[in-house]
Design a protein around this motif. Structure first.
Motif, short mmCIF file in Angstrom:
data_model
loop_
_atom_site.label_atom_id
_atom_site.label_comp_id
_atom_site.label_asym_id
_atom_site.label_seq_id
_atom_site.Cartn_x
_atom_site.Cartn_y
_atom_site.Cartn_z
N GLN A 97 21.82 23.18 41.37
CA GLN A 97 21.47 24.34 40.53
C GLN A 97 19.95 24.40 40.47
N ASP A 134 26.04 19.28 41.65
CA ASP A 134 26.41 19.49 40.24
C ASP A 134 27.64 20.37 40.12
N VAL A 135 27.50 21.66 40.48
CA VAL A 135 28.65 22.55 40.46
C VAL A 135 28.90 22.99 41.91
N ILE A 136 29.86 23.91 42.08
CA ILE A 136 30.18 24.34 43.44
C ILE A 136 29.19 25.43 43.88
N ASP A 191 31.62 25.89 51.43
CA ASP A 191 31.40 25.54 50.03
C ASP A 191 30.78 24.16 49.91
N ILE A 238 30.84 21.36 47.48
CA ILE A 238 31.66 20.97 46.34
C ILE A 238 31.32 19.54 45.94
N PRO A 239 30.97 19.30 44.68
CA PRO A 239 30.67 17.92 44.28
C PRO A 239 31.88 17.01 44.52
N HIS A 268 33.26 16.24 47.31
CA HIS A 268 34.15 16.72 48.38
C HIS A 268 33.27 17.24 49.52
N ALA A 307 26.55 31.49 48.03
CA ALA A 307 27.58 32.51 47.97
C ALA A 307 28.65 32.22 46.91
N GLU A 308 28.64 31.03 46.33
CA GLU A 308 29.62 30.76 45.27
C GLU A 308 28.90 30.78 43.94
N TYR A 309 29.41 31.60 43.03
CA TYR A 309 28.73 31.75 41.74
C TYR A 309 28.53 30.38 41.09
N CYS A 310 27.27 30.06 40.77
CA CYS A 310 26.97 28.69 40.34
C CYS A 310 26.17 28.64 39.04
N GLY A 311 26.08 29.76 38.33
CA GLY A 311 25.37 29.70 37.05
C GLY A 311 24.24 30.71 36.98
N SER A 312 23.35 30.49 36.05
CA SER A 312 22.46 31.58 35.65
C SER A 312 21.54 32.05 36.77
N HIS A 354 22.17 31.96 40.07
CA HIS A 354 22.91 32.05 41.32
C HIS A 354 22.28 33.02 42.31
#
Lengths: 322, 556
Positions: free
Chosen positions: A119, A153-155, A168, A170-171, A173, A192-197, A199
């Motif tokens: 992020q 952290d996030v995807i 993707d 992925i934490p 994975h 491309a994957e929504y990841c927070g403020s 993104h």
């Protein structure tokens, strides 16, 4: 304001598109895309033709009685069940073939580059040369590359449209992405994957360069920068090491080794600051250090409440890391 | 029409029915018609809310690097837009139609469990209010309508938005399961004498399938939501990878619900179109048996396609390929429906009322949505297009151009039955043409935006990309046209409710049982039913010579 500064960098980039492949994989996928477009267009035009014909020919006209009632035709039903089914089985087979070409079995192969989505920035590690950098990816043209995609952290999702496949991050994975660049240039991508403020401001600048340039780049990136000698840089380094910067950032050859935020060893070589948010120059970097949130609200780098001259000295030190 | 088909005198509009007088009669009602109307009105209200959010999104994306709303506000807005349109608009709209029409169409007095029916509505209604309360109660959710872990974990979403989201979706989910079971029980046990399963209208077939999908898929979502609530409130680690949880697990649970959900939303829309097209083509439905069978096939297959939402998560070759195959195959029964609708129009005498116009536009728009769905099932193409605006175009062609257009056709078709008055056809045509232009203008170009690298859920995009900028600008202008068409629609509903032409019992000369009772129908629907010998009992009444010729009626 922010955008105006970014525009400078984008002038040199190509318009990104999946039809504009820059990798062997993108080219392979595009063949399938054309087959698929042909099938879909064929189906659509058939539906549109019959529907338009029905709408024009069979509309109610004054004096029409109730039309002839009939309930269906089993042969016709079987026809329009079986024909699409055969087409879709064909598409599924083509899907499997293209999948195995684009994404071959990994076996014991080790990744050439590890991509880590944070992020809201990208970390790139080149295990073979030990280079660690951020946001701006360098790839040699013609090389068969395997990228390992991780999430910190996030995807997130690593996507450069001209490269074809996205993957993707992925934490916990790790995924693999295969790229064989076939065209030099600067290619734009982004998470491309929504990841927070932030993104939408998590951009990727992918440079595909000649093998020779790549070698030069690797060498320069592997070099440990010489300790600063001029007064401003020395002061900047002192500030960097004594303020909280070292808690998150790393600079090779110094005591700053944290891996939380982008590695700053060769930040002077980068085109942008903040994952493609603003152009990288002394003035912008000074402003960024004073208040990163004005450019990237939600980024994890806080406002350190430095004076302008302190920020300037740190920026001066960083911009002279070569 | 014979007296048997007119058990009651014609009421002019709802307020003339004594049992339907006053707010209290609605709040305490267990009548399926009142509950159905309340569902539909809530759905239309939340449609306006979702539309307002969508317009804010479009204004923000009108020009590059726009600052109309902040990034954080934008993330809340698109999350609430998606959640609203799926759970607060789509679900209540389909339940409204199903609950209002199913007992009338099968000749029943009410639903099988009238009190459960009322509970389902009120639990939905307060769940929906809870979701919107989040705006003033600490912050709206901002993790997307799909709420991917670990972005929903406490460490990444510390405000209570996700808690509001989870709790309200959970209570609405419980209400939906209740309604789904209620619809199944009603259709299986309360059909009038003679109304065999072969003779129920196709709409009822589709509602039955939807009922099963709701009852079997929503529990997966409810369970997963309880887990995410445990993660957030009790510090468990189902989905947090840092402590050994699995974010992929959330995606599996969510899409195990989420893909059947798409068919939950679209099947009643199919049902509406399947009722509207034959009536205005003046022909019996073509291939009714294949229509019912393809519905059931879609129902089964819809539980085996969920991973096509996860093609870019790096799962193994065979897992991915099998889901590609199933996702492609589900297009086959869907295609069968498209051909049967066209074959029904073929050789008919088509009257282009507003309802029929919407049903026709539905066919073509849904075909586009279906084909972009086929494209997304071809995995390598999905790798290039997923999470881009191409998918935004796809879902809007399926759900707005498909499901919502179908439901509007249904509103124009059944409004006379529900209120006793006709919707204005003049306003209806304005509504239709503006909506077709606005809808396609807004979303057609998004296919191209996706192929040219615009990801979903972005707050803005950079300067220096003329094609992206131009398409976004055009999309926003078209969205205003779309919004205007919706305002005309709402005006039409309000105006026609008071001043519309008196409809009479059967203004469209339709064939199914709901047109046999008065408009609006009396509280317990039917005193006496016409004999049911085929799928079109009212046609048989007016064509006695044909039903004599065909004993057993039209059963396939």
């Amino acid at each position: 304001m922010v955008g105006a500064r970014l525009a400078m960098d984008l002038d040199t980039a190509q318009v990104s598109s999946i039809f504009h492949f820059a990798t062997e994989q993108g080219r392979t996928i595009l063949y399938l895309e054309y087959i698929n477009i042909a099938i879909c267009l064929g189906f659509f035009l058939t539906v549109a033709w019959f529907l338009t014909f029905a709408v024009i020919k069979f509309r109610h006209r004054a004096g029409d009685g109730e039309p002839h009632q009939y309930e269906g035709n089993t042969k016709l039903e079987i026809f329009w069940t079986a024909v699409p089914a055969l087409i879709f089985v064909f598409l599924a087979v083509a899907t499997g073939i293209v999948m195995s070409i684009v994404n071959p079995p990994v076996g014991k192969r080790q990744p050439d580059i590890t991509v880590i989505g944070h992020q809201f920035w990208w970390e790139y590690r080149y295990p073979k040369s030990g280079v660690v950098t951020a946001n701006e990816l360098y790839l040699p043209v013609g090389a068969d590359l395997m990228l390992e995609i991780r999430g910190a952290d996030v995807i997130h999702s690593f996507w450069v449209p001209d490269f074809g496949q996205k993957m993707d991050a992925i934490p916990g994975h790790p995924n693999d992405l295969f790229l064989k660049p076939i065209r030099e240039g600067l290619f734009l991508g982004q998470c491309a994957e929504y990841c927070g403020s932030q993104h939408s401001l998590m951009r990727i600048l992918a440079n595909v360069v000649s093998p020779k340039e790549f070698e030069t780049w690797t060498k320069s990136q592997s070099k440990v920068p010489a300790p600063p000698t001029d007064k401003v840089s020395v002061h900047g380094q002192e500030l960097f090491m004594s303020k909280t910067c070292v808690q998150c950032h790393a600079i090779a050859g110094t005591k700053a080794t944290a891996r939380v935020a982008p590695d700053l060893t060769h930040i002077a070589d980068r085109k942008t600051i903040g994952a493609g948010v603003i152009a990288n120059n002394l003035e912008n970097l000074t402003q960024w250090i004073m208040d990163p949130q004005q450019f990237k609200p939600g980024a994890y780098m806080p406002n350190m409440r430095l004076t302008e001259s302190e920020a300037h000295d740190i920026a001066y030190y960083l911009e002279n890391l070569k | 029409m014979t007296d048997a088909a007119r058990p009651h005198q014609t009421f002019n509009w709802l307020a003339d029915v004594p049992e339907y007088h006053g707010l209290w009669s609605w709040v305490t009602s267990v009548d399926h018609k009142q509950i159905g109307i309340m569902y539909i009105l809530s759905a239309l209200f939340f449609f306006l809310a979702g539309l307002t959010l969508a317009i804010i999104i479009r204004i923000q994306l009108m020009v590059p690097m726009n600052h109309f709303v902040s990034q954080d506000a934008y993330n809340q807005i698109f999350t609430m837009h998606g959640t609203t349109m799926i759970f607060l608009m789509g679900m209540p709209l389909l339940f409204g139609f199903s609950i209002y029409l199913t007992p009338l169409m099968i000749g029943a007095r009410d639903m099988a469990f009238p009190r459960l029916n009322a509970m389902g509505f009120w639990i939905f209604f307060f769940g929906a209010l809870l979701l919107y309360f989040s705006f003033v109660g600490g912050g709206a959710p901002a993790a997307g309508w799909f709420s991917y872990a670990p972005l929903t974990e406490k460490g990444f979403a510390s405000n209570p938005g996700v808690d509001y989201w989870a709790l309200s979706i959970l209570v609405m989910g419980i209400g939906s399961v209740a309604s789904g079971i209620n619809l199944i029980a009603t259709i299986l046990t309360l059909r009038a004498p003679g109304m065999t399963l072969q003779r129920v209208p196709l709409f009822v077939w589709m509602v039955l399938t939807t009922g099963f999908l709701v009852a079997l898929s929503l529990p997966a979502l409810n369970a997963a939501i309880i887990m995410i609530l445990f993660d957030r409130l009790l510090n468990t680690h189902f989905f947090s990878p840092a402590q050994g949880g699995s974010p992929i697990l959330w995606q599996n649970y969510f899409w195990f619900f989420g893909h059947p959900e798409v068919y939950i939303l679209i099947l009643p829309g199919f049902g509406v179109v399947t009722e509207v097209i034959p009536v205005f083509s003046r022909k019996t439905l073509y291939g009714a048996g294949f229509m019912a069978a393809s519905t059931v096939a879609i129902g089964f297959l819809s539980f085996g396609v969920w991973m096509h939402h996860m093609f870019a998560t790096g799962l193994g070759f065979w897992v991915l390929w099998v889901f590609a195959l199933s996702s492609l195959l589900i297009a086959v029964p869907t295609g069968v429906k498209i051909w049967n609708w066209i074959a029904t129009m073929w050789g008919g005498s088509i009257r282009f009322t507003t309802a029929m116009l919407f049903a026709t536009a539905f066919i073509i728009q849904f075909t586009i949505g279906g084909l972009s769905g086929v494209t997304a099932a071809v995995i390598p193409l999905d790798w290039t297009l997923t999470d881009s605006y191409f998918i935004v175009a796809h879902i809007h062609y399926v759900l707005l151009g498909g499901m919502f257009f179908a439901m509007i056709a249904g509103i124009y078709y059944w409004f006379p039955k529900v209120t006793g008055r006709m919707l204005s056809e003049t306003l209806g045509k304005w509504h239709f043409w503006l909506m077709v232009i606005g809808f396609n203008g807004t979303f057609l170009g998004m296919h191209v935006l996706g192929a040219f690298g615009m990801p979903r859920r972005v707050w803005t995009y950079p300067y220096g990309m003329p094609l992206v900028t131009g398409l976004n600008f055009f999309s926003t202008l078209s969205a205003f046209v779309l919004a205007i068409s919706i305002l005309i629609f709402f005006w039409n509903i309000g105006y026609s409710f008071v001043k519309g032409k008196i409809a009479g019992d059967n203004p469209w000369d339709a064939w199914t049982l709901e047109w046999a009772c008065s408009s609006p129908p009396p509280p317990e629907n039917f005193d006496r039913l016409p004999p049911i010998r085929s799928r079109r009992p009212l046609w048989d009444l007016s064509h006695p010579e044909e039903s004599g010729r065909k004993p057993g009626g039209q059963t396939s």
